[in-house]
Scaffold this motif. Structure first.
Motif, PDB file in Angstrom:
ATOM      1  N   UNK A 185       0.905  -1.117  -0.021  1.00  0.00           N
ATOM      2  CA  UNK A 185      -0.210   0.103   0.219  1.00  0.00           C
ATOM      3  C   UNK A 185       0.896   1.339  -0.112  1.00  0.00           C
ATOM      4  N   UNK A 186       0.744   2.133  -1.074  1.00  0.00           N
ATOM      5  CA  UNK A 186       1.568   3.422  -1.201  1.00  0.00           C
ATOM      6  C   UNK A 186       0.523   4.429  -0.925  1.00  0.00           C
ATOM      7  N   UNK A 187       0.813   5.302  -0.176  1.00  0.00           N
ATOM      8  CA  UNK A 187       0.327   6.802   0.152  1.00  0.00           C
ATOM      9  C   UNK A 187       1.006   7.868  -0.493  1.00  0.00           C
ATOM     10  N   UNK A 188       0.433   8.514  -1.516  1.00  0.00           N
ATOM     11  CA  UNK A 188       0.665   9.581  -2.181  1.00  0.00           C
ATOM     12  C   UNK A 188       0.169  10.762  -1.373  1.00  0.00           C
ATOM     13  N   UNK A 189       1.053  11.742  -0.915  1.00  0.00           N
ATOM     14  CA  UNK A 189       0.926  12.763   0.052  1.00  0.00           C
ATOM     15  C   UNK A 189       1.059  14.159  -0.528  1.00  0.00           C
ATOM     16  N   UNK A 197      -2.824   7.133  10.419  1.00  0.00           N
ATOM     17  CA  UNK A 197      -2.477   6.178  11.132  1.00  0.00           C
ATOM     18  C   UNK A 197      -3.654   5.457  11.669  1.00  0.00           C
ATOM     19  N   UNK A 198      -4.762   5.965  11.550  1.00  0.00           N
ATOM     20  CA  UNK A 198      -6.026   4.862  11.785  1.00  0.00           C
ATOM     21  C   UNK A 198      -6.514   4.157  10.792  1.00  0.00           C
ATOM     22  N   UNK A 199      -6.074   4.274   9.369  1.00  0.00           N
ATOM     23  CA  UNK A 199      -6.222   3.403   8.415  1.00  0.00           C
ATOM     24  C   UNK A 199      -5.735   2.222   8.406  1.00  0.00           C
ATOM     25  N   UNK A 200      -6.121   1.356   7.553  1.00  0.00           N
ATOM     26  CA  UNK A 200      -5.615  -0.096   7.606  1.00  0.00           C
ATOM     27  C   UNK A 200      -4.513   0.065   6.954  1.00  0.00           C
ATOM     28  N   UNK A 201      -3.633  -0.858   7.316  1.00  0.00           N
ATOM     29  CA  UNK A 201      -2.128  -0.632   6.854  1.00  0.00           C
ATOM     30  C   UNK A 201      -1.388   0.785   6.560  1.00  0.00           C
ATOM     31  N   UNK A 242      -4.235  13.311   0.899  1.00  0.00           N
ATOM     32  CA  UNK A 242      -3.455  11.733   0.899  1.00  0.00           C
ATOM     33  C   UNK A 242      -4.403  11.107  -0.149  1.00  0.00           C
ATOM     34  N   UNK A 243      -3.746  10.256  -0.885  1.00  0.00           N
ATOM     35  CA  UNK A 243      -4.474   9.147  -1.992  1.00  0.00           C
ATOM     36  C   UNK A 243      -3.633   7.800  -1.409  1.00  0.00           C
ATOM     37  N   UNK A 244      -4.547   6.700  -1.699  1.00  0.00           N
ATOM     38  CA  UNK A 244      -3.819   5.539  -1.653  1.00  0.00           C
ATOM     39  C   UNK A 244      -3.953   4.522  -2.735  1.00  0.00           C
ATOM     40  N   UNK A 245      -2.848   3.924  -3.077  1.00  0.00           N
ATOM     41  CA  UNK A 245      -2.816   2.983  -4.129  1.00  0.00           C
ATOM     42  C   UNK A 245      -2.066   1.818  -3.798  1.00  0.00           C
ATOM     43  N   UNK A 246      -2.606   0.311  -4.448  1.00  0.00           N
ATOM     44  CA  UNK A 246      -1.824  -0.706  -4.170  1.00  0.00           C
ATOM     45  C   UNK A 246      -0.806  -1.036  -5.371  1.00  0.00           C
ATOM     46  N   UNK A 247       0.238  -1.673  -4.910  1.00  0.00           N
ATOM     47  CA  UNK A 247       1.183  -1.885  -5.910  1.00  0.00           C
ATOM     48  C   UNK A 247       1.502  -3.437  -5.674  1.00  0.00           C
ATOM     49  N   UNK A 248       1.790  -4.211  -6.565  1.00  0.00           N
ATOM     50  CA  UNK A 248       2.200  -5.605  -6.771  1.00  0.00           C
ATOM     51  C   UNK A 248       3.798  -5.724  -6.329  1.00  0.00           C
ATOM     52  N   UNK A 249       4.330  -6.850  -6.108  1.00  0.00           N
ATOM     53  CA  UNK A 249       5.475  -7.242  -5.591  1.00  0.00           C
ATOM     54  C   UNK A 249       6.694  -6.763  -6.556  1.00  0.00           C
ATOM     55  N   UNK A 284      -6.587   1.307  -7.297  1.00  0.00           N
ATOM     56  CA  UNK A 284      -6.748   2.530  -6.392  1.00  0.00           C
ATOM     57  C   UNK A 284      -7.546   2.196  -5.317  1.00  0.00           C
ATOM     58  N   UNK A 285      -6.905   2.520  -4.012  1.00  0.00           N
ATOM     59  CA  UNK A 285      -7.605   2.214  -2.905  1.00  0.00           C
ATOM     60  C   UNK A 285      -8.572   3.431  -2.548  1.00  0.00           C
ATOM     61  N   UNK A 286      -8.329   4.729  -2.516  1.00  0.00           N
ATOM     62  CA  UNK A 286      -8.517   5.786  -1.899  1.00  0.00           C
ATOM     63  C   UNK A 286      -8.030   7.055  -2.850  1.00  0.00           C
TER      64      UNK A 286
END
Length: 285
Positions: A2-6, A42-46, A175-182, A189-191
């Protein structure tokens, strides 16, 4: 991962050209909202286990306040710096007009600096490498603290959307949140940006004045490359990264940005026709 773009918080804007954009500090309100955003994230998942910031002071300070709230390390990496350090000072009321043009013509450059296409590649390739590296180190999440122009480009390249709308959706901070593979490739897109409501604080005037005095002293200490003094002063603002070595990097970046600024501060804003001609020349090459 999970990557947060801030996107950084609000900063003091110097339109006189006396201070490089890279050296703009957060306002006291921006510092407080950065801490708030850290608590929200800090209150979000992961939540992020590591924050990486560009060396521009407004991004570094946003990241530092968030890192304190999250209890995580903060590091610097200019793969995640803005497209152009000079944009805000030189464009003034033409900011929206020029940014719209550059979003649409990403091979054109402003003041001979890197163009938007190059900046997007720098950011996305740097992020892919970072994701692979940190997953090998066992991390499941991280945050990148950066700037609206390059964040818009990166976000669009991953999740799609209109660049102008993406940039407009970003608040100070956001902030936005994205999911990346290994392997570092985008998974989903998560958020999107603009999902969290922060409460602007009321800062007493005496606190604002005290804040201004401290950041002026920080600037002086950075110019003199006194990293220990920089760390001491930042601590008074609630900024105390886990790795104090970050202040050595910050001091070096401060000096470099001053030199860079002096090289192009007097240049004139090009017309859209001039930018268009630049784009044609790049295409022909």
């Amino acid at each position: 991962m999970k990557v947060y773009l801030i996107r950084h918080a609000s900063a003091f804007v110097d339109m006189t050209g006396q201070k490089p954009v890279k050296q703009w500090h957060l306002k006291p309100e921006g510092a407080a909202l950065s801490g708030q955003l850290g608590e929200v994230v800090g209150g979000l998942e992961r939540p992020p286990q590591l924050l990486i910031s560009s060396s521009q002071l407004k991004a570094f300070e946003t990241g530092a306040h968030m890192a304190r709230a999250l209890g995580v390390p903060l590091a610097l990496n200019d793969a995640f710096g803005e497209v152009s350090a000079g944009v805000s000072k030189f464009l003034g009321p033409r900011y929206a007009e020029i940014m719209k043009y550059l979003f649409e013509h990403q091979d054109a450059s402003l003041f001979g600096e890197a163009n938007f296409a190059d900046a997007k590649a720098r950011f996305t390739e740097g992020l892919a490498a970072l994701v692979r590296e940190q997953q090998l180190a066992g991390l499941e999440s991280l945050g990148i603290v950066s700037h609206s122009g390059v964040l818009s480009l990166a976000y669009q390249s991953f999740a799609g959307g209109e660049l102008e709308e993406i940039e407009k959706s970003m608040k100070f901070p956001d902030v936005a949140a994205l999911e990346f593979k290994e392997n570092g490739s985008f998974e989903g897109l998560i958020e999107p940006f603009g999902q969290h409501l922060l409460v602007p604080p009321v800062i007493p005037e005496e606190e604002k004045e005290a804040h201004k005095v401290i950041i002026d002293e920080i600037d002086q200490a950075l110019r003199e490359q006194k990293a220990d003094r920089v760390a001491e002063l930042y601590k008074q603002l609630g900024v105390s990264p886990k790795d104090p070595g970050v202040f050595n990097e910050l001091s070096g970046a401060f000096g470099a940005s001053t030199t860079e600024w002096n090289e192009y501060r007097e240049r004139q804003i090009p017309s859209l026709e001039e930018l268009s001609e630049q784009g044609r020349e790049v295409t022909q090459k």
